[in-house]
Design a protein around this motif. Structure first.
Motif, PDB file in Angstrom:
ATOM      1  N   ASP A  82      32.830 -11.071-129.009  1.00 57.19           N
ATOM      2  CA  ASP A  82      32.128  -9.797-129.143  1.00 57.19           C
ATOM      3  C   ASP A  82      32.540  -8.828-128.042  1.00 57.19           C
ATOM      4  OD1 ASP A  82      30.044  -8.289-130.558  1.00 57.19           O
ATOM      5  OD2 ASP A  82      28.941  -8.428-128.679  1.00 57.19           O
ATOM      6  N   VAL A  83      32.694  -9.349-126.832  1.00 57.95           N
ATOM      7  CA  VAL A  83      33.095  -8.492-125.710  1.00 57.95           C
ATOM      8  C   VAL A  83      34.499  -7.931-125.944  1.00 57.95           C
ATOM      9  CG1 VAL A  83      33.654  -8.478-123.249  1.00 57.95           C
ATOM     10  CG2 VAL A  83      31.573  -9.605-124.044  1.00 57.95           C
ATOM     11  N   ILE A  84      35.383  -8.751-126.485  1.00 55.41           N
ATOM     12  CA  ILE A  84      36.747  -8.286-126.754  1.00 55.41           C
ATOM     13  C   ILE A  84      36.736  -7.178-127.805  1.00 55.41           C
ATOM     14  CG2 ILE A  84      38.973  -8.944-127.747  1.00 55.41           C
ATOM     15  CD1 ILE A  84      38.598 -11.693-126.416  1.00 55.41           C
ATOM     16  N   THR A  85      36.068  -7.424-128.917  1.00 52.02           N
ATOM     17  CA  THR A  85      36.097  -6.419-129.993  1.00 52.02           C
ATOM     18  C   THR A  85      35.395  -5.135-129.565  1.00 52.02           C
ATOM     19  OG1 THR A  85      34.122  -7.407-131.004  1.00 52.02           O
ATOM     20  CG2 THR A  85      36.243  -8.128-131.832  1.00 52.02           C
ATOM     21  N   ARG A  86      34.280  -5.246-128.871  1.00 49.96           N
ATOM     22  CA  ARG A  86      33.578  -4.048-128.411  1.00 49.96           C
ATOM     23  C   ARG A  86      34.421  -3.275-127.391  1.00 49.96           C
ATOM     24  NH1 ARG A  86      27.985  -3.700-129.376  1.00 49.96           N
ATOM     25  NH2 ARG A  86      26.965  -5.571-130.186  1.00 49.96           N
ATOM     26  N   SER A  87      35.082  -3.981-126.497  1.00 50.04           N
ATOM     27  CA  SER A  87      35.845  -3.292-125.447  1.00 50.04           C
ATOM     28  C   SER A  87      37.025  -2.539-126.031  1.00 50.04           C
ATOM     29  CB  SER A  87      36.315  -4.292-124.391  1.00 50.04           C
ATOM     30  OG  SER A  87      37.297  -5.172-124.897  1.00 50.04           O
ATOM     31  N   PHE A  88      37.661  -3.082-127.040  1.00 48.33           N
ATOM     32  CA  PHE A  88      38.768  -2.355-127.672  1.00 48.33           C
ATOM     33  C   PHE A  88      38.239  -1.216-128.541  1.00 48.33           C
ATOM     34  CE2 PHE A  88      41.273  -5.902-126.225  1.00 48.33           C
ATOM     35  CZ  PHE A  88      42.523  -5.344-126.003  1.00 48.33           C
ATOM     36  N   GLN A  89      37.095  -1.422-129.177  1.00 48.36           N
ATOM     37  CA  GLN A  89      36.477  -0.353-129.966  1.00 48.36           C
ATOM     38  C   GLN A  89      36.179   0.856-129.081  1.00 48.36           C
ATOM     39  OE1 GLN A  89      35.783  -0.340-133.279  1.00 48.36           O
ATOM     40  NE2 GLN A  89      34.646   1.567-133.353  1.00 48.36           N
ATOM     41  N   MET A  90      35.759   0.611-127.843  1.00 51.52           N
ATOM     42  CA  MET A  90      35.383   1.698-126.942  1.00 51.52           C
ATOM     43  C   MET A  90      36.575   2.235-126.157  1.00 51.52           C
ATOM     44  SD  MET A  90      31.670   0.304-125.578  1.00 51.52           S
ATOM     45  CE  MET A  90      31.106   1.903-124.974  1.00 51.52           C
ATOM     46  N   PHE A 484      49.903 -16.363-124.241  1.00 51.07           N
ATOM     47  CA  PHE A 484      48.850 -17.349-124.029  1.00 51.07           C
ATOM     48  C   PHE A 484      47.997 -16.948-122.823  1.00 51.07           C
ATOM     49  CE2 PHE A 484      51.730 -19.655-126.675  1.00 51.07           C
ATOM     50  CZ  PHE A 484      50.975 -20.608-127.340  1.00 51.07           C
ATOM     51  N   VAL A 485      46.678 -16.999-123.002  1.00 46.89           N
ATOM     52  CA  VAL A 485      45.738 -16.716-121.916  1.00 46.89           C
ATOM     53  C   VAL A 485      44.713 -17.848-121.895  1.00 46.89           C
ATOM     54  CG1 VAL A 485      44.043 -15.101-120.999  1.00 46.89           C
ATOM     55  CG2 VAL A 485      46.010 -14.225-122.279  1.00 46.89           C
ATOM     56  N   ASP A 597      45.804  -9.605-133.703  1.00 39.74           N
ATOM     57  CA  ASP A 597      46.153  -9.357-132.308  1.00 39.74           C
ATOM     58  C   ASP A 597      45.800 -10.556-131.446  1.00 39.74           C
ATOM     59  OD1 ASP A 597      47.051  -6.423-132.108  1.00 39.74           O
ATOM     60  OD2 ASP A 597      45.245  -6.311-133.325  1.00 39.74           O
ATOM     61  N   VAL A 598      44.684 -11.214-131.773  1.00 42.92           N
ATOM     62  CA  VAL A 598      44.253 -12.307-130.909  1.00 42.92           C
ATOM     63  C   VAL A 598      43.419 -13.312-131.695  1.00 42.92           C
ATOM     64  CG1 VAL A 598      42.186 -11.041-130.138  1.00 42.92           C
ATOM     65  CG2 VAL A 598      43.128 -12.845-128.691  1.00 42.92           C
ATOM     66  N   SER A 739      42.221  -2.664-117.263  1.00 40.78           N
ATOM     67  CA  SER A 739      43.162  -3.774-117.095  1.00 40.78           C
ATOM     68  C   SER A 739      42.470  -5.107-117.337  1.00 40.78           C
ATOM     69  CB  SER A 739      43.756  -3.740-115.687  1.00 40.78           C
ATOM     70  OG  SER A 739      44.477  -4.918-115.411  1.00 40.78           O
ATOM     71  N   GLY A 740      41.246  -5.247-116.818  1.00 38.90           N
ATOM     72  CA  GLY A 740      40.509  -6.495-117.004  1.00 38.90           C
ATOM     73  C   GLY A 740      40.206  -6.785-118.458  1.00 38.90           C
ATOM     74  N   TYR A 741      39.841  -5.758-119.219  1.00 35.34           N
ATOM     75  CA  TYR A 741      39.596  -5.966-120.646  1.00 35.34           C
ATOM     76  C   TYR A 741      40.901  -6.289-121.375  1.00 35.34           C
ATOM     77  CZ  TYR A 741      34.654  -4.596-120.705  1.00 35.34           C
ATOM     78  OH  TYR A 741      33.287  -4.561-120.534  1.00 35.34           O
ATOM     79  N   ASP A 742      42.000  -5.684-120.956  1.00 33.83           N
ATOM     80  CA  ASP A 742      43.290  -5.973-121.587  1.00 33.83           C
ATOM     81  C   ASP A 742      43.715  -7.421-121.368  1.00 33.83           C
ATOM     82  OD1 ASP A 742      43.873  -3.589-122.858  1.00 33.83           O
ATOM     83  OD2 ASP A 742      44.928  -2.733-121.142  1.00 33.83           O
ATOM     84  N   THR A 743      43.429  -7.933-120.176  1.00 37.34           N
ATOM     85  CA  THR A 743      43.865  -9.292-119.819  1.00 37.34           C
ATOM     86  C   THR A 743      42.765 -10.327-120.006  1.00 37.34           C
ATOM     87  OG1 THR A 743      43.331  -8.830-117.498  1.00 37.34           O
ATOM     88  CG2 THR A 743      45.610  -8.469-118.203  1.00 37.34           C
TER      89      THR A 743
END
Length: 972
Positions: A82-90, A484-485, A597-598, A739-743
């Motif tokens: 949820d954090v990933i999708t919301r952060s890219f949405q914003m 890979f992360v 994407d992920v 940067s933190g949301y990207d990584t």
């Protein structure tokens, strides 16, 4: 003018914070109101409409299993997604989240069978499609329950239109993917040893297996030499195994040319059974002494036995003459898997009971046939764990009935004992013992599995696919192209792909997508586009139940119904189902895209969903269905132990939400090193509650302060340095947050924001600016600039935190922006380039060093009760460091240090001055402030009393009061 000081309540003339945003969050009660609000306003639809023209960013949801309430692992996983999708949405994307569910397979089937057993009902008496209907209803109910639980976590997604593997369209597409493998020649029927669950009566893949420590019987067994050099003709080769029950399936003994072997003669013995003096035995030299100790004997080494000699000898089976079925030659095979690390240096080879055994046997098959040895592999154990007729003397012909390896409850049967007793009776046992070791268990039933040779359907890993690639080479190439992360996941997945055997697809169950092919008696598959078309069309309309309906064979075969084609009744491995989700979601839904994407799942999915998705997509499309793989660890208790009901250390998301709220649980996820295993318990939850309280109070103070904001805009050039410093820090944080949301480094973001709010805002900027914000006149540039900066701080911090803490940030945003729809429809604010000012930041690091020494000295004075408030002080600051002196020269350090006055001297301090070890060249003499205390701002100044209307306040405060009165904002 009249003196109003005696009639005026000065506290009512201050711009003190005013807000309805409560200090106590009350999240357990408040959060469900927001869930209902978002659902009522259809926030998901608004998000899609708002982002319609933006580029897609797709996180594809790995489907949880629809068979119970969510646990803490589900919560961790969904919150991260949820954090990933919301952060890219914003951040300028259309980040669409479509939840999904895995619905087929054994766990659901078991639940229905349990219900049958409770009613005294036999599954075999129930028509298969009636049984499948009950499985479908069971899954449907749990999807509804889990949907509600996920939404309560604050997860935003298309819960009205999720994907499920049991949807008719999904079943048709899964079947279509299988048929692609069949039509391209990648699917085949083979006889191989597979991991088999006796309890569940089905084959299992590696991804469905976990390893547990068990204690097993171990035996050393003698195989007589029947052909070879004269001095070896009376010798015996000794093997060692932890699975005595596999001895009836033995067909060879493997050795290694890299191991040194010797011929040994027994000299003395202590046991009543086993080798006798004079017997000659062949061992790996490195293991001979250890083996002798196990057998309680002594022996002497006679000579070296070469690899060429071993290759030339032939052995008899230790059960030769028993049961009438072991009168065959047991050849010696050169095996790459043989070492002298443990055992005897020889490996008992039962090709029907082990992968390496099977490979060694098949590699030698052509040579064995040339030597007149049949390469046929016995089916020594049936699906219930009983020996078959291929294990003479232990199978149905045995007195008392066939021996059993494992029973229906997963307990050890009598097979080991029967084999060991017979070996002793035939003087074929060298030694016996017990060993604790890791052994595969079904991760569903938690019971041990066995390796048994069965006909199954496989996908080739190493067959040329017509373009000089294989499924294995394609998958390995795709891994190289995937991010890979954390990075270590790449090596883990690569190792699994490099070493895995052919993919076994078949399961002997009822609930799932069938292996919808027709085959002849030799396993050749009917490749007919018309037949396949009829199958897929029926599945699309009726679901996979169509395969099991009466008359299905004739319906699908059409004019070929009179030909000898058999309808395969096996079910597809559920990992093939979930591995195909990219097809009927990413490819088929217009609101998504392929590849994703992920993908984000637990690290166990390197052998599960990541793995099966990779193989399925590489087999049909030549590449992975994802660009990035993110993995998380597992949640332990506070002592680092695995959570279990028996230990009473489980933490459920439902309990955390009930007691503290979902945002507390989300904050815990955001502050963990989620890439590794993380810990959770009462103390850790309390730590997050404390951190949340400070964070909330900072937001609350900003809201209260902004209640007086009239939206004035001060040009950047006209702002005080302190405001410019805060804007610089916002520019730095903007880079860090993005940067933190990207990584996917969420802890880095939360740590930075929490520290910023606690240290740089509450304890520094807000502390300094409270005087100007509360006391300055309405027209004050400093006050207006501060309000403008607080506005920027609020808008940025709240939107940055919105993906992480959706409930709290929504509450705060709507409190300030009354006409707003939702903070989740906002975008992260752009940062003007002029805000970034490294030179200013460097200067203020020096200023803060000086301030730290001053505040340190004031703390000592407070401790000595010399002063109460810092406003009672007027310290003298001695600075001998020219850079520090230059930094503070043009600043109001009394304001910055929150004192009534301050004196800066560029000279050495007297000996009694206070110094700090970590800041050289600064010393403080503490002095009390002189002058009169202002009744409004509490500062000590020498201009109190100059104003006749307000004689008990400072000139600054009197001017502010006059301005307020002129504006009609002062009640006298």
């Amino acid at each position: 003018m009249t003196d109003t000081s005696t009639t005026l309540d000065y506290s009512k003339t201050l711009y003190l914070p005013q807000t309805d945003f409560p200090m106590r969050a009350g999240l357990p009660a408040k959060e469900p109101e927001f869930v209902a609000r978002w659902q009522e306003m259809n926030l998901y639809k608004k998000l899609r409409e708002d982002a319609r023209e933006r580029p897609l960013y797709v996180l594809h949801d790995g489907p949880p299993y629809a068979n119970g309430n969510i646990h803490i692992g589900h919560a961790l996983n969904k919150i991260l997604k949820d954090v990933i999708t919301r952060s890219f949405q914003m951040r300028g994307y259309n980040s669409n989240y479509v939840p999904g569910w895995d619905c087929h397979g054994l766990p659901i089937e078991w639940k229905i069978e349990e219900q049958y057993r409770a009613k005294g009902k036999d599954k075999d008496d129930v028509p298969i499609n009636e049984f499948r209907k009950e499985c479908r209803e069971f899954a449907t109910n749990w999807i509804k329950i889990q949907s509600g639980e996920f939404k309560r976590l604050g997860i935003e997604g298309d819960f009205e239109n999720p994907y499920t593997t049991m949807a008719f369209h999904a079943e048709s597409r899964i079947a279509g993917e299988l048929l692609k493998f069949a039509m391209s020649g990648q699917l085949y029927r083979g006889s191989k040893p597979v991991m088999w669950s006796v309890v569940e009566r089905t084959a299992l893949a590696e991804a469905e297996v976990e390893y547990q420590d068990v204690e097993s019987d171990t035996i050393w067994v003698k195989f007589p030499v029947v052909k070879g050099p004269s001095d070896l003709s009376s010798a015996q080769v000794v093997i060692w195994t932890t699975t005595p029950w596999t001895i009836p399936g033995n067909r060879a003994v493997s050795y290694s040319p890299r191991v040194a072997y010797g011929l040994y003669e027994v000299e003395s013995v202590e046991n009543d059974f086993g080798p006798r003096p004079g017997e000659k035995l062949i061992f790996a030299d490195a293991l001979a002494e250890e083996s002798a100790i196990k057998a309680k004997l002594t022996f002497k080494r006679i000579r070296t036995v070469s690899a060429d000699e071993l290759a030339a000898i032939a052995l008899a089976h230790p059960f030769e003459g028993f049961g009438g079925g072991y009168e065959f030659v047991v050849p010696m095979l050169d095996g790459d898997h043989v070492t002298d690390d443990a055992g005897t240096g020889f490996v008992h080879t039962a090709p029907g009971h082990g992968r390496e055994d099977f490979e060694a046997w098949m590699n030698a098959a052509r040579d064995l046939e040339a030597r007149g040895i049949s390469p046929a592999i016995p089916f020594a154990v049936d699906d219930a764990g009983y020996y078959t007729k291929d294990a003479p003397g232990f199978g149905p012909d045995r007195e008392g009935g066939a021996a059993r390896v494992i029973d229906d409850n997963g307990k050890k049967g009598d097979a080991n004992k029967a084999v060991i007793d017979e070996l002793i009776a035939r003087n074929a046992l060298f030694a016996r013992g017990r060993l604790k070791h890791s052994y595969p268990h079904s991760w569903r039933s938690k019971k041990p599995v066995i390796f048994r040779n069965t006909p199954q359907w496989f996908v080739y890993m190493d067959k040329d696919l017509g373009d000089q690639t294989t499924l294995r080479s394609r998958a390995l190439a795709a891994i190289d192209e995937t991010r890979f992360v954390p990075a270590g996941g790449q090596n883990r997945l690569r190792a699994m792909i490099e070493d895995r055997p052919d993919w076994v697809l078949s399961r002997q169950r009822a609930w799932g997508v069938p292996i919808c092919v027709f085959a002849d008696e030799n396993g050749n598959i009917l490749k007919d586009d018309a037949v396949n078309g009829r199958i897929l069309e029926a599945f699309e309309r009726e679901g996979a139940d169509a395969w099991f309906a009466e008359g299905a064979r004739e319906r699908f075969l059409g004019e070929k119904a009179n030909e000898p084609w058999t309808q395969v009744r096996d079910i597809l491995d559920v990992w093939f189902d979930s591995g195909s989700t990219h097809v009927f979601t990413l490819e088929d839904r217009p609101d998504l895209k392929w590849p994703a994407d992920v993908y984000l799942e637990g690290s166990d999915q390197h052998r599960g969903w990541f793995h099966s998705s990779l193989l399925e997509s590489c087999g049909t499309r030549g590449r992975a269905p994802y660009n990035t793989l993110v993995t998380h660890g597992f949640t332990m208790d506070e002592e680092g132990r695995k959570m279990s009901k028996s230990l009473g250390n489980t933490v459920t998301p439902q309990d955390v939400i009930k007691d503290s709220g979902a945002d507390i649980l989300r904050l815990w996820v955001m502050t963990t090193d989620y890439w590794e295993d993380q810990r959770l318990g009462k103390n850790i939850i309390q730590t997050n509650i404390d951190a949340y309280r400070k964070l909330r109070n900072t937001i609350r103070w900003m809201l209260g302060t902004l209640a007086h904001d009239e939206g004035d805009e001060i040009a950047y050039a006209d702002m005080p340095e302190l405001e410019k410093l805060m804007l610089h820090r916002l520019a730095e944080l903007d880079e860090l947050v993005r940067s933190g949301y990207d990584t996917f480094e969420f802890k880095r973001i939360t740590r930075a924001l929490i520290d910023f709010m606690n240290v740089e805002l509450s304890a520094f900027y807000f502390d300094i600016r409270k005087d100007a914000l509360y006391c300055d006149a309405p027209s004050s540039i400093k006050r207006k600039a501060a309000l403008q900066v607080v506005r920027h701080l609020f808008d940025r911090i709240v939107t940055w935190l919105a993906p992480m803490l959706p409930f709290t940030t929504e509450e705060a945003w709507l409190d300030l922006h009354k006409s707003a729809v939702s903070v989740h429809l906002e975008q992260f604010r752009d940062t003007p380039k002029e805000w970034k000012n490294d030179e200013l930041a460097a200067k203020w690091r020096k200023v803060r060093d000086v301030r730290r020494v001053v505040t340190g000295a004031l703390e000592l004075e407070r401790a000595k009760k010399t002063i109460g408030s810092s406003l009672e002080a007027a310290p003298v600051v001695f600075i001998t460091d020219p850079e520090l002196l230059g930094a503070v020269k043009d600043l109001d350090m009394a304001e910055i240090c929150i004192t009534s006055a301050i004196t800066i001297k560029g000279e050495a301090a007297p000996a009694e001055a206070f110094v700090a070890d970590d800041v050289k060249g600064v010393a403080i003499l503490s002095e009390r402030a002189s002058g009169t205390k202002c009744a409004r701002s509490w500062r000590y100044t020498h201009d109190v009393g100059l104003d006749s209307v307000y004689p008990d306040v400072s000139a600054r405060d009197a001017a502010a009061l006059h301005e307020l009165a002129k504006l009609g904002k002062l009640a006298v």
